[in-house]
Design a protein around this motif. Sequence first.
Motif, mmCIF file in Angstrom:
data_model
loop_
_atom_site.group_PDB
_atom_site.id
_atom_site.type_symbol
_atom_site.label_atom_id
_atom_site.label_comp_id
_atom_site.label_asym_id
_atom_site.label_seq_id
_atom_site.Cartn_x
_atom_site.Cartn_y
_atom_site.Cartn_z
ATOM 1 N N MET A 34 0.829 -1.203 0.000
ATOM 2 C CA MET A 34 0.000 0.000 0.000
ATOM 3 C C MET A 34 0.862 1.251 0.000
ATOM 4 O O MET A 34 0.698 2.142 -0.848
ATOM 5 C CB MET A 34 -0.925 0.010 1.222
ATOM 6 N N PHE A 35 1.796 1.321 0.947
ATOM 7 C CA PHE A 35 2.623 2.521 1.050
ATOM 8 C C PHE A 35 3.571 2.648 -0.130
ATOM 9 O O PHE A 35 3.913 3.766 -0.551
ATOM 10 C CB PHE A 35 3.390 2.520 2.366
ATOM 11 N N GLY A 36 4.029 1.513 -0.686
ATOM 12 C CA GLY A 36 4.881 1.572 -1.869
ATOM 13 C C GLY A 36 4.143 2.150 -3.057
ATOM 14 O O GLY A 36 4.675 3.021 -3.777
ATOM 15 N N LEU A 37 2.889 1.720 -3.274
ATOM 16 C CA LEU A 37 2.096 2.237 -4.385
ATOM 17 C C LEU A 37 1.783 3.717 -4.192
ATOM 18 O O LEU A 37 1.872 4.515 -5.140
ATOM 19 C CB LEU A 37 0.806 1.428 -4.520
ATOM 20 N N VAL A 38 1.432 4.097 -2.968
ATOM 21 C CA VAL A 38 1.134 5.493 -2.681
ATOM 22 C C VAL A 38 2.366 6.368 -2.923
ATOM 23 O O VAL A 38 2.266 7.467 -3.494
ATOM 24 C CB VAL A 38 0.634 5.644 -1.231
ATOM 25 N N THR A 39 3.524 5.882 -2.519
ATOM 26 C CA THR A 39 4.761 6.647 -2.733
ATOM 27 C C THR A 39 5.039 6.822 -4.221
ATOM 28 O O THR A 39 5.452 7.905 -4.665
ATOM 29 C CB THR A 39 5.952 5.948 -2.044
ATOM 30 N N VAL A 40 4.811 5.779 -5.001
ATOM 31 C CA VAL A 40 4.998 5.872 -6.456
ATOM 32 C C VAL A 40 4.054 6.924 -7.042
ATOM 33 O O VAL A 40 4.447 7.731 -7.901
ATOM 34 C CB VAL A 40 4.769 4.502 -7.124
ATOM 35 N N ILE A 41 2.799 6.950 -6.575
ATOM 36 C CA ILE A 41 1.837 7.951 -7.056
ATOM 37 C C ILE A 41 2.328 9.357 -6.733
ATOM 38 O O ILE A 41 2.343 10.251 -7.593
ATOM 39 C CB ILE A 41 0.445 7.706 -6.420
ATOM 40 N N TYR A 42 2.778 9.560 -5.497
ATOM 41 C CA TYR A 42 3.211 10.893 -5.095
ATOM 42 C C TYR A 42 4.470 11.336 -5.849
ATOM 43 O O TYR A 42 4.574 12.489 -6.286
ATOM 44 C CB TYR A 42 3.496 10.914 -3.591
#
Length: 382
Positions: free
Chosen positions: A154-162
């Motif tokens: 979850m946090f990896g995907l969110v970081t990629v988005i940001y």
Amino acid sequence: MALLVSGVLVNIGSFSIYPYLAVLLRDRMGMEMGRVGVVLGLATLVQFASAPATAALAERVGLQRCLLGATVLYSLGGAAFLTGDSSPVLSVAGLLLISAGGSLYSPAYRGYLMNGVGPERRPALVSAGNAAGNFGIALGPVLGALLIRYPDAMFGLVTVIYVSLAIGHLFLPRERRGEDDRSVEPFRRMFSGLAVLPFATTALSIYLYMQFYQYLSSYSQGRMPTLLFGAAMMGYSLGLVFVQPLLAERVGRMAYRTAMAVGFACLAAGMAAFAGGNGLTVVAGVAIISVGNAVLFLKNDLEALARSRRPATVVFGQQRLAVGVGSFLSGVIGGHVYGTFDHAGILPGFWLAVAAQCVLLPPLLLGTRQWFRSVRGRAGPR
């Protein structure tokens, strides 16, 4: 169009995390719920109470630069969450960084949309910006629900988005500055030109609306299937996405008191429907509230822009502070009242009490404003 897509992606990232923060902080950090509440309250304070200051900052450094800076803060927050599995400090820091990014991004984002735009185009653009944000709010919790058991993913995907957004904002054109742009005022004047009635109405709207957003999930447990509740909440956000742009021009022409009557009437009807206590009445109440908020939230912003002589970025910062005030009151007052009705075993009565407030408080607000105006009139020059 690129900025509207960014508005969607920012909220997908944020709202894939926010609804599940209590669970994630408790499970990842072993934090008891009282402390979790303090952390979440602090994050809310950072995100909303600082908005007038971040809006004033945007006036100085430029909207495009603020948007870029906000996405950098988002990226750092996502990275802190990603690496904070064994570090409570990093997890809390990630939450605060994302909240700070939201405080900086929101007024700059909406101010950028309004840059160089005349009053006739405001309803369409404000509603489009709101629709983009609400579309992200609708999709974010779905993504979070799929990944809640895999926080690293979850946090990896969110970081990629940001990080992708930060790179994209490097290429966002600088805003246009016309010859008639107002000079930047000192920070001490960041509350000057406040449109008092839209500010107060926004705070009241959010106070009442957040009763539904914060407490309906608890109320619905055992009364309706979880999947149906999730679909209803997603439908609420999607309702704002599609209904608000359709009504934008009509709401723009509507008298403010008429919009208030429509919006608060829908809030009252929706809250009363929740008292029915089953899936059908809850879904109906959510749908009615979605329509009412589509009118009320848009008109509040348009009226604030119309009544203030400050730049749009500053106005949106002031309005965001009103959202924070309403959210705070909802937590302090609503939680206590909800607990009282729950302890008494008459929890449906809570929604009837909120519905009564939707009917009684708006006229009280208008009456109080009229009384203050008459007092000021009598105290004027003689």
